[in-house]
Design a protein around this motif. Sequence first.
Motif, PDB file in Angstrom:
ATOM      1  N   ARG A   1      77.146 -18.931 -54.826  1.00 24.43           N
ATOM      2  CA  ARG A   1      77.400 -20.374 -54.671  1.00 24.43           C
ATOM      3  C   ARG A   1      77.275 -21.084 -56.015  1.00 24.43           C
ATOM      4  O   ARG A   1      78.082 -21.940 -56.355  1.00 24.43           O
ATOM      5  CB  ARG A   1      76.369 -20.998 -53.709  1.00 24.43           C
ATOM      6  CG  ARG A   1      76.619 -20.754 -52.254  1.00 24.43           C
ATOM      7  CD  ARG A   1      77.666 -21.683 -51.687  1.00 24.43           C
ATOM      8  NE  ARG A   1      78.935 -20.997 -51.612  1.00 24.43           N
ATOM      9  CZ  ARG A   1      80.126 -21.562 -51.659  1.00 24.43           C
ATOM     10  NH1 ARG A   1      80.271 -22.841 -51.781  1.00 24.43           N
ATOM     11  NH2 ARG A   1      81.226 -20.873 -51.590  1.00 24.43           N
TER      12      ARG A   1
ATOM     13  N   ASN B   1      80.135 -23.211 -57.784  1.00 28.25           N
ATOM     14  CA  ASN B   1      79.928 -24.631 -58.076  1.00 28.25           C
ATOM     15  C   ASN B   1      80.045 -24.926 -59.567  1.00 28.25           C
ATOM     16  O   ASN B   1      80.593 -25.954 -59.958  1.00 28.25           O
ATOM     17  CB  ASN B   1      78.561 -25.087 -57.562  1.00 28.25           C
ATOM     18  CG  ASN B   1      78.550 -25.241 -56.053  1.00 28.25           C
ATOM     19  OD1 ASN B   1      79.594 -25.364 -55.430  1.00 28.25           O
ATOM     20  ND2 ASN B   1      77.366 -25.214 -55.465  1.00 28.25           N
TER      21      ASN B   1
ATOM     22  N   ARG C   1      82.646 -27.450 -61.164  1.00 32.01           N
ATOM     23  CA  ARG C   1      82.182 -28.574 -61.967  1.00 32.01           C
ATOM     24  C   ARG C   1      82.885 -28.581 -63.325  1.00 32.01           C
ATOM     25  O   ARG C   1      83.286 -29.632 -63.815  1.00 32.01           O
ATOM     26  CB  ARG C   1      80.663 -28.504 -62.150  1.00 32.01           C
ATOM     27  CG  ARG C   1      80.066 -29.776 -62.712  1.00 32.01           C
ATOM     28  CD  ARG C   1      78.545 -29.757 -62.721  1.00 32.01           C
ATOM     29  NE  ARG C   1      77.983 -29.664 -61.387  1.00 32.01           N
ATOM     30  CZ  ARG C   1      77.243 -28.623 -60.948  1.00 32.01           C
ATOM     31  NH1 ARG C   1      76.973 -27.615 -61.733  1.00 32.01           N
ATOM     32  NH2 ARG C   1      76.770 -28.624 -59.726  1.00 32.01           N
TER      33      ARG C   1
ATOM     34  N   LYS D   1      84.098 -30.893 -52.030  1.00 28.01           N
ATOM     35  CA  LYS D   1      83.205 -29.737 -52.085  1.00 28.01           C
ATOM     36  C   LYS D   1      81.801 -30.115 -52.532  1.00 28.01           C
ATOM     37  O   LYS D   1      81.001 -29.256 -52.886  1.00 28.01           O
ATOM     38  CB  LYS D   1      83.771 -28.687 -53.041  1.00 28.01           C
ATOM     39  CG  LYS D   1      85.181 -28.243 -52.737  1.00 28.01           C
ATOM     40  CD  LYS D   1      85.246 -27.393 -51.508  1.00 28.01           C
ATOM     41  CE  LYS D   1      86.648 -26.854 -51.288  1.00 28.01           C
ATOM     42  NZ  LYS D   1      86.752 -26.093 -50.053  1.00 28.01           N
TER      43      LYS D   1
ATOM     44  N   ILE E   1      80.679 -31.472 -55.267  1.00 27.89           N
ATOM     45  CA  ILE E   1      80.304 -31.268 -56.665  1.00 27.89           C
ATOM     46  C   ILE E   1      79.899 -32.615 -57.247  1.00 27.89           C
ATOM     47  O   ILE E   1      78.924 -32.725 -57.974  1.00 27.89           O
ATOM     48  CB  ILE E   1      81.476 -30.666 -57.472  1.00 27.89           C
ATOM     49  CG1 ILE E   1      81.931 -29.332 -56.861  1.00 27.89           C
ATOM     50  CG2 ILE E   1      81.103 -30.471 -58.925  1.00 27.89           C
ATOM     51  CD1 ILE E   1      80.861 -28.285 -56.740  1.00 27.89           C
TER      52      ILE E   1
END
Length: 75
Positions: free
Chosen positions: A5, A9, A13, A52, A54
Motif C-alpha cells: 500500500r 500510495n 503521490r 484514492k 492521497i
Amino acid sequence: QTERRTAVNTARRSRVRGSVKKVEEAIASGDKKAAQDALRAAQPEIQRGATKRIVTKNAAARRVSRLSARIKAMA
C-alpha cells in the motif's frame, strides 16, 4: 500489505506532484497554451489522487482552482 500500500500510495503521490510541477513550469515559462494543456493532463491525476485518498477532496479542488486561476491571469 502495508509495504505494498505504501509503495502504491507513494507512486500515486509522486504522480500528482509531478503533474502539478509540469503545470507550474509551463506557467513559469509564460506559455499559456502549454500551461492549459499541462493542466488538462494534470486535472485527472489530481482528481484520482482525491478519489484514492492521497489528497483530500478539498485540497484537490483547491489545487486545480489555483492553477487554473494562475493560467487565466496570464496575458
